[in-house]
Design a protein around this motif. Structure first.
Motif, PDB file in Angstrom:
ATOM      1  N   THR A 117       7.707 -21.077  12.786  1.00 40.71           N
ATOM      2  CA  THR A 117       5.987 -21.125  12.393  1.00 40.71           C
ATOM      3  C   THR A 117       5.368 -20.545  12.544  1.00 40.71           C
ATOM      4  O   THR A 117       4.040 -20.145  12.175  1.00 40.71           O
ATOM      5  CB  THR A 117       5.799 -23.073  13.270  1.00 40.71           C
ATOM      6  OG1 THR A 117       6.789 -24.254  12.964  1.00 40.71           O
ATOM      7  CG2 THR A 117       4.334 -23.775  12.971  1.00 40.71           C
ATOM      8  N   GLN A 157       6.813 -26.594  21.376  1.00 42.71           N
ATOM      9  CA  GLN A 157       8.468 -26.682  20.785  1.00 42.71           C
ATOM     10  C   GLN A 157       8.414 -27.697  22.084  1.00 42.71           C
ATOM     11  O   GLN A 157       8.414 -26.610  23.450  1.00 42.71           O
ATOM     12  CB  GLN A 157       8.717 -25.522  20.604  1.00 42.71           C
ATOM     13  CG  GLN A 157      10.310 -26.159  20.686  1.00 42.71           C
ATOM     14  CD  GLN A 157      11.228 -24.907  19.771  1.00 42.71           C
ATOM     15  OE1 GLN A 157      10.888 -23.761  19.177  1.00 42.71           O
ATOM     16  NE2 GLN A 157      12.181 -25.601  19.179  1.00 42.71           N
ATOM     17  N   ILE A 198      -0.150 -24.866  19.491  1.00 40.78           N
ATOM     18  CA  ILE A 198       1.210 -24.692  18.491  1.00 40.78           C
ATOM     19  C   ILE A 198       2.547 -25.252  19.906  1.00 40.78           C
ATOM     20  O   ILE A 198       2.085 -24.236  20.542  1.00 40.78           O
ATOM     21  CB  ILE A 198       1.772 -24.101  17.856  1.00 40.78           C
ATOM     22  CG1 ILE A 198       0.570 -23.909  16.663  1.00 40.78           C
ATOM     23  CG2 ILE A 198       3.056 -24.268  17.277  1.00 40.78           C
ATOM     24  CD1 ILE A 198      -0.001 -24.640  16.251  1.00 40.78           C
ATOM     25  N   GLY A 255       6.230 -26.404   9.211  1.00 39.91           N
ATOM     26  CA  GLY A 255       7.067 -26.867  10.312  1.00 39.91           C
ATOM     27  C   GLY A 255       6.942 -27.659  11.073  1.00 39.91           C
ATOM     28  O   GLY A 255       7.227 -27.922  12.346  1.00 39.91           O
ATOM     29  N   LEU A 256       5.061 -27.571  10.833  1.00 35.65           N
ATOM     30  CA  LEU A 256       4.904 -29.027  11.622  1.00 35.65           C
ATOM     31  C   LEU A 256       4.834 -29.867  11.318  1.00 35.65           C
ATOM     32  O   LEU A 256       5.316 -30.781  10.538  1.00 35.65           O
ATOM     33  CB  LEU A 256       3.255 -29.056  11.708  1.00 35.65           C
ATOM     34  CG  LEU A 256       2.856 -27.460  11.911  1.00 35.65           C
ATOM     35  CD1 LEU A 256       0.962 -27.529  11.613  1.00 35.65           C
ATOM     36  CD2 LEU A 256       2.808 -26.505  13.413  1.00 35.65           C
ATOM     37  N   LYS A 257       5.040 -30.874  12.925  1.00 38.05           N
ATOM     38  CA  LYS A 257       6.068 -31.831  12.861  1.00 38.05           C
ATOM     39  C   LYS A 257       4.655 -33.513  13.473  1.00 38.05           C
ATOM     40  O   LYS A 257       4.944 -34.352  12.603  1.00 38.05           O
ATOM     41  CB  LYS A 257       7.067 -31.942  13.453  1.00 38.05           C
ATOM     42  CG  LYS A 257       8.071 -31.297  13.148  1.00 38.05           C
ATOM     43  CD  LYS A 257       9.224 -31.660  12.017  1.00 38.05           C
ATOM     44  CE  LYS A 257      10.174 -30.313  11.438  1.00 38.05           C
ATOM     45  NZ  LYS A 257      10.497 -31.086  10.100  1.00 38.05           N
ATOM     46  N   THR A 280       6.521 -28.331  17.026  1.00 41.17           N
ATOM     47  CA  THR A 280       6.972 -27.553  15.826  1.00 41.17           C
ATOM     48  C   THR A 280       8.618 -27.898  15.927  1.00 41.17           C
ATOM     49  O   THR A 280       8.739 -27.602  17.984  1.00 41.17           O
ATOM     50  CB  THR A 280       6.950 -26.575  15.794  1.00 41.17           C
ATOM     51  OG1 THR A 280       7.994 -25.549  14.607  1.00 41.17           O
ATOM     52  CG2 THR A 280       6.656 -24.995  16.485  1.00 41.17           C
TER      53      THR A 280
END
Length: 374
Positions: free
Chosen positions: A274, A345, A343, A174-176, A268
């Motif tokens: 994640t 969000q 990471i 799910g890394l964007k 993410t």
């Protein structure tokens, strides 16, 4: 702290329009094993490769991708190469931060005439899938920016690479995209490189932190965040500040052998899923004391996530005027305490987690103490 952008270039003023991060090239001692690690632990997908089979006699490279994040892992094939010398001095580390542009020649001309040192004059690379134009400039330490123009190219990555489609292809996590990349520079060099990004590349200062913002009882650092015209590229620049003991920035500079990329922040849409996947695949994270969560909601206000999984995983939360963010940092992923990943969000927040700095840096100091380098 200044949270308002200064003199953000308009579309007319932006002499260096950048569409995004094209790729990040990491020089590593063993690209074959590193590629396996990034696939297994981080969920990157195999895309392309270059090596002896494709006619490359000096180096081997593997290209991995997850959504809009593209990593290139490169190792030397014999002694005495530039890649080998880089690894000998710095250990595994980021060499190239490649930027996706519409005109690589103009990007090189605009930056070099403003004082950038050329790393790579514009070159056209071609194969059956079209043409790519690349050029490059030096930045802090031995890090370079390569401008990539690929509007006339339909191939898998770049000319000289072949498709890589092994049987082993773990699922993604799910890394964007690349949210930001942080550079560590030496004593009193932060403003030099802030000016470089402003004057040479047309970036603006988005936010700044001094040693009052980023300090503990023992260590401190200073940081300024530079952003390009459309906000797709954000480069925080850190330098050490005086403290009672050796800061994380000093530790990095000592082990890396100079300035370089400290961490890559990747976004993410579901940080709990994640980070759970990363933890289950063996990635280790910095941990803050559980007391961090006792008054979290009083500090940051209402959030959509349940507190328990955040506490279990060690995810941090911070809020600004635009919303809130969730973030967590891996331990260094190399033998030396240098490069790591963040990471993140974002739930509206545009900031970088100022409210977490103290807890985070105390966690880093505990790691330094265990290494005997604090």
């Amino acid at each position: 702290m200044n949270t308002e952008p200064k003199n953000v270039p308009t579309a007319v003023e932006d002499f260096l329009p950048i569409q995004g991060t094209d790729y990040i090239e990491i020089y590593v001692g063993n690209a074959t094993q590193a590629a396996h690690y990034y696939q297994t632990a981080f969920g990157f997908q195999p895309i392309a490769r270059r090596g002896l089979e494709t006619g490359s006699k000096e180096s081997v490279s593997y290209v991995l991708q997850q959504d809009k994040i593209r990593l290139v892992l490169s190792s030397p094939l014999k002694g005495g190469t530039e890649i080998g010398k880089h690894i000998d001095q710095h250990g595994d580390g980021v060499k190239v931060v490649a930027l996706w542009v519409d005109d690589a020649r103009k990007s090189w001309e605009e930056t070099t005439k403003r004082g950038a040192k050329s790393y790579m004059e514009p070159v056209v690379e071609q194969d059956d899938h079209g043409r790519v134009v690349r050029s490059g400039i030096h930045t802090y330490g031995e890090t370079v920016h390569i401008f990539v123009e690929r509007k006339d190219y339909k191939g898998i990555f770049l000319p000289g690479f072949e498709a890589w489609n092994p049987h082993y292809q773990p699922t993604d996590i799910g890394l964007k995209y690349v949210d930001h990349m942080v550079g560590n520079v030496g004593w009193n060099q932060m403003n030099t490189w802030v000016d470089f990004y402003a004057e040479v590349m047309g970036f603006s200062q988005l936010v700044s932190f001094d040693d009052k913002d980023i300090s503990t009882d023992y260590t401190a650092l200073m940081s300024k965040v530079m952003s390009n015209g459309n906000g797709r590229i954000k480069f925080p620049i850190n330098e050490p500040a005086e403290g009672k003991k050796k800061s994380q920035i000093e530790e990095y500079l000592d082990f890396y052998g100079g300035s370089g990329v400290q961490h890559i922040a990747v976004a993410t849409d579901n940080i709990i899923e994640t980070v759970t996947a990363l933890r289950d695949r063996g990635v280790e994270f910095l941990r803050v004391p559980t007391t961090y969560y006792e008054d979290l909601l009083q500090r940051v206000g209402k959030i959509e996530e349940d507190l328990e999984p955040l506490k279990e995983l060690g995810i941090l939360v911070d809020r600004d005027e635009e919303g809130y963010l969730l973030q967590i940092f891996t331990k260094p992923i190399e033998p030396r305490p240098t490069l790591f990943f963040e990471i993140i969000q974002r739930k509206g927040a545009k900031s970088f987690g100022k409210g977490n700095f103290k807890a985070l840096f105390e966690a880093i100091e505990r790691e330094q103490a265990s290494r005997g380098t604090l």
